[in-house]
Design an enzyme around this catalytic site. Structure first.
Site, short mmCIF file in Angstrom:
data_model
loop_
_atom_site.label_atom_id
_atom_site.label_comp_id
_atom_site.label_asym_id
_atom_site.label_seq_id
_atom_site.Cartn_x
_atom_site.Cartn_y
_atom_site.Cartn_z
CB SER A 122 -0.97 0.00 1.18
OG SER A 122 -0.29 0.14 2.40
NE ARG A 150 20.96 -10.02 7.56
CZ ARG A 150 19.64 -9.97 7.58
NH1 ARG A 150 18.98 -9.40 6.61
NH2 ARG A 150 18.97 -10.48 8.61
CG MET A 171 8.73 -7.06 6.10
SD MET A 171 8.48 -5.47 6.91
CE MET A 171 7.55 -5.99 8.33
CB ILE A 212 18.90 -5.64 7.85
CG1 ILE A 212 18.03 -5.52 9.10
CG2 ILE A 212 20.16 -4.81 7.99
CD1 ILE A 212 18.70 -6.09 10.34
CG ASN A 272 12.48 1.43 6.28
OD1 ASN A 272 11.76 0.70 5.59
ND2 ASN A 272 12.54 1.30 7.60
CG HIS A 303 9.69 1.62 11.92
ND1 HIS A 303 9.72 0.25 11.82
CD2 HIS A 303 9.41 1.91 13.22
CE1 HIS A 303 9.48 -0.28 13.01
NE2 HIS A 303 9.29 0.71 13.88
C1 GRF Z 1 3.71 -0.80 6.84
O1 GRF Z 1 3.13 -0.53 8.08
C2 GRF Z 1 5.18 -0.56 6.90
O2 GRF Z 1 5.52 0.56 7.62
C3 GRF Z 1 5.63 -1.81 7.60
O3 GRF Z 1 4.87 -2.83 7.02
C4 GRF Z 1 3.68 -2.28 6.52
C5 GRF Z 1 3.66 -2.57 5.06
O4 GRF Z 1 2.60 -2.00 4.42
N1 GRF Z 1 7.02 -1.97 7.57
P1 GRF Z 1 2.48 -2.03 2.85
O5 GRF Z 1 3.12 -3.33 2.35
O6 GRF Z 1 3.15 -0.82 2.30
O7 GRF Z 1 1.00 -2.03 2.61
#
Ligand code: GRF
Length: 234
Positions: free
Chosen positions: A14, A66, A94, A96, A111, A113
């Site tokens: 999203s 990584r 998700m 690093i 990023n 968060h």
């Molecule tokens: C969001 O809350 C983002 O901050 C977190 O995971 C969620 C992912 O949302 N890390 P989307 O995939 O952008 O809908």
């Protein structure tokens, strides 16, 4: 010329959609050259495809380290037409990233968060904040460094935590603010208006006159700098 960027996703996408929407509205001067996901079933990939944006799936589980994973991400991003003057947005990605990645895209990776950093870093910032009992949480857009959810902060939005709602109630309200602050931070970066000095990010004035976005279109319970409201005398 719009700036070439790449977007990294792991899930629903999203936040990717919020960038696409702002581009289509003419507010954001970037072109998404590539969306990479480390999950084959990420809905973010569908969103990209439906807007004609090229996608790649790179499964981190197929790499020994990584660094090896990051090497392939760098290659894929370069091949798509984004070089070190472009930007990489981690939008619900998700993972690093290492010096292998950050050494190429130095100060060009941001990023989002879902908490007010440095509080509640990690994969479930909303639930951790709700479980802790804080009254205000929110979201943070920051430059990425090698530590998780750690680099210099660009913008934060505060969201009230309502009684008894838990992470499940808080998450969608934080997400609404994520969709506003991430595209804004990206445009500031694209416009060369962000100056990093250690942990501090200074927002330089715009070349041309810009008016500020009225927040009147955001419901009061979705957005607050101080919540609950201060009472008379304090
Ligand atoms: C969001 O809350 C983002 O901050 C977190 O995971 C969620 C992912 O949302 N890390 P989307 O995939 O952008 O809908």
């Amino acid at each position: 010329m719009p700036l070439p960027i790449a977007v990294l996703v792991s899930g629903n996408g999203s936040n990717l959609q919020s960038i696409i929407d702002r581009i289509e509205a003419g507010a954001l001067d970037v072109e998404i050259k590539l969306v990479i996901s480390n999950k084959a079933d990420a809905y973010g990939l569908e969103r990209a495809r439906s807007h004609g944006i090229p996608t790649r799936v790179l499964l981190h589980t197929e790499y020994d380290s990584r660094e090896a994973f990051d090497t392939d991400m760098v290659r894929a991003i370069r091949d798509s037409g984004v070089d070190e003057s472009g930007v990489v947005v981690m939008a619900g990605f998700m993972r690093i990233v290492t010096h292998v990645f950050l050494g190429v895209f130095e100060n060009r990776v941001i990023n989002i968060h879902p908490a007010l950093l440095p509080s509640f870093p990690g994969v479930y910032g909303q639930g951790d904040a709700a479980d802790y009992g804080v009254k205000i949480s929110g979201c943070t857009v920051h430059f990425v460094d090698e530590q998780m959810d750690h680099g210099p902060v660009i913008i934060q939005a505060a969201v009230p935590c309502l009684p008894g709602e838990g992470g499940g109630g808080l998450s969608p309200r934080i997400l609404k603010m994520e969709h506003r602050v991430l595209p804004q931070a990206l445009q500031w970066l694209v416009d060369g208006r962000l100056e990093i000095d250690g942990r501090f990010v200074r927002l330089k004035p715009a070349d041309k006159a810009v008016s500020q976005q009225p927040l009147a279109d955001i419901e009061p319970e979705t957005y607050a700098l101080i919540w609950p409201p201060l009472e008379e005398g304090f």
